[in-house]
Design an enzyme around this catalytic site. Structure first.
Site, PDB file in Angstrom:
ATOM      1  CG  ASP A  22      -2.071   0.939   1.097  1.00 41.20           C
ATOM      2  OD1 ASP A  22      -2.283   1.489  -0.006  1.00 41.20           O
ATOM      3  OD2 ASP A  22      -2.772   1.160   2.094  1.00 41.20           O
ATOM      4  CG  ASN A  70      -7.293  -2.755  -6.463  1.00 39.31           C
ATOM      5  OD1 ASN A  70      -6.318  -3.464  -6.236  1.00 39.31           O
ATOM      6  ND2 ASN A  70      -7.691  -1.837  -5.584  1.00 39.31           N
TER       7      ASN A  70
HETATM    8  C1  FPP Z   1      -1.998   0.015  -3.265  1.00 42.76           C
HETATM    9  O1  FPP Z   1      -1.480   1.325  -3.224  1.00 42.76           O
HETATM   10  C2  FPP Z   1      -1.397  -0.718  -4.359  1.00 42.76           C
HETATM   11  C3  FPP Z   1      -2.073  -1.351  -5.359  1.00 42.76           C
HETATM   12  C4  FPP Z   1      -3.525  -1.354  -5.454  1.00 42.76           C
HETATM   13  C5  FPP Z   1      -1.354  -2.018  -6.446  1.00 42.76           C
HETATM   14  C6  FPP Z   1      -0.043  -2.653  -6.066  1.00 42.76           C
HETATM   15  C7  FPP Z   1       0.682  -2.978  -7.301  1.00 42.76           C
HETATM   16  C8  FPP Z   1       2.022  -2.915  -7.477  1.00 42.76           C
HETATM   17  C9  FPP Z   1       3.011  -2.560  -6.434  1.00 42.76           C
HETATM   18  C10 FPP Z   1       2.566  -3.202  -8.806  1.00 42.76           C
HETATM   19  C11 FPP Z   1       3.065  -4.604  -8.860  1.00 42.76           C
HETATM   20  C12 FPP Z   1       2.037  -5.393  -9.435  1.00 42.76           C
HETATM   21  C13 FPP Z   1       2.177  -6.358 -10.341  1.00 42.76           C
HETATM   22  C14 FPP Z   1       1.096  -6.447 -11.284  1.00 42.76           C
HETATM   23  C15 FPP Z   1       3.252  -7.342 -10.433  1.00 42.76           C
HETATM   24  P1  FPP Z   1      -2.479   2.512  -3.509  1.00 42.76           P
HETATM   25  O2  FPP Z   1      -2.540   2.738  -4.949  1.00 42.76           O
HETATM   26  O3  FPP Z   1      -3.799   2.227  -2.861  1.00 42.76           O
HETATM   27  O4  FPP Z   1      -1.773   3.703  -2.781  1.00 42.76           O
HETATM   28  P2  FPP Z   1      -2.481   4.885  -1.995  1.00 42.76           P
HETATM   29  O5  FPP Z   1      -3.227   4.266  -0.858  1.00 42.76           O
HETATM   30  O6  FPP Z   1      -1.337   5.714  -1.552  1.00 42.76           O
HETATM   31  O7  FPP Z   1      -3.375   5.585  -2.972  1.00 42.76           O
END
Ligand code: FPP
Length: 241
Positions: A22, A70
């Protein structure tokens, strides 16, 4: 580090570490970048954490890369995450295989493009006999969805109510051959479980570092493991006398 120190560190090391990656969006925002840039930085981080995990003796590493929820994100972000998965397989599969890593997917492939489904299936098939470390990729995964799916399948198989127990239900999960996670890490300081390994994590130790996923480095992983090693797991029982 001496080999004795090294062995000491591995004592009581978690066998299975699962990670909710996250904070990519906030990491990007703080730098004035689009959210997808945060996911890309997070992807770079996968590599170093897998390597560090394998060196620490972790046998199973699970990453929550895309949840069933998502899909409700902006289209550009969803497309970006699909593209990242595709590129990661293209770029990393050969090395992953050479290094002895086995890739397992949990969740539903339906919903992904046919090409991407084939890529994931190929990666899983190619690496299925590797045994140095198992990388479990949770993609289009949701813990409740997994339980609902399991119940449907049990009913379809005509399982008798008197035969339903913990062990049988576990066999109907996507994770059927994977031990439950010993340690679950959620980066970025958020204190939620967000539909991750709902069935499997009931006795896991949880750890919530304040750093965003792209900044969760080897040192942070080491700290998480040291914290885990200092805990006393009782699984609902009493402290051993
Ligand atoms: C949450 O952070 C993260 C995700 C929903 C996606 C995680 C994906 C990766 C790290 C890429 C690697 C993936 C693959 C396909 C191999 P957020 O976007 O919710 O962050 P925020 O809470 O700060 O908005």
């Amino acid at each position: 580090m001496t080999s004795d120190q090294h062995k000491q560190e591995l004592k009581n090391a978690p066998r299975h570490v699962a990670i909710i990656m996250d904070g990519n969006g906030r990491w990007a925002k703080e730098r004035g970048l689009p959210r997808v840039a945060g996911h890309r930085a997070g992807t770079e981080n996968l590599r170093r954490i897998i390597r560090a995990g394998a060196n620490l003796g972790i046998k199973y590493l699970t990453f929550y890369a895309f949840s069933t929820e998502n899909w409700s994100r902006p289209k550009a972000e969803v497309t970006g995450l699909m593209r990242i998965l595709s590129e990661v397989i293209d770029r990393e599969l050969e090395e992953l295989n050479q290094e002895g890593a086995r890739l397992v997917h949990i969740g539903h492939l339906e919903g992904l493009s046919k090409v991407l489904q084939k890529k994931v299936q190929h990666a899983v098939e190619l690496t299925k006999d590797n045994d140095r470390i198992t990388i479990v990729l949770a993609f289009n995964y949701g813990g409740r969805d997994e339980i609902v799916f399991a119940i449907k399948k049990m009913l379809r198989d005509g399982v008798k109510p008197e035969n339903v127990d913990d062990a049988l239900v576990s066999q109907y999960m996507f994770t059927k051959d994977i031990p439950d996670p010993d340690l679950v890490i959620r980066t970025s300081g958020e204190l939620r479980t967000s539909n991750f390994l709902t069935w499997q994590s009931v006795y896991s130790e949880w750890y919530f570092p304040e750093v965003y996923w792209p900044d969760f480095n080897e040192e942070e992983l080491r700290k998480a493991i040291e914290d885990f090693q200092s805990r006393e797991r009782r699984f609902g029982g009493l402290k051993e006398s």
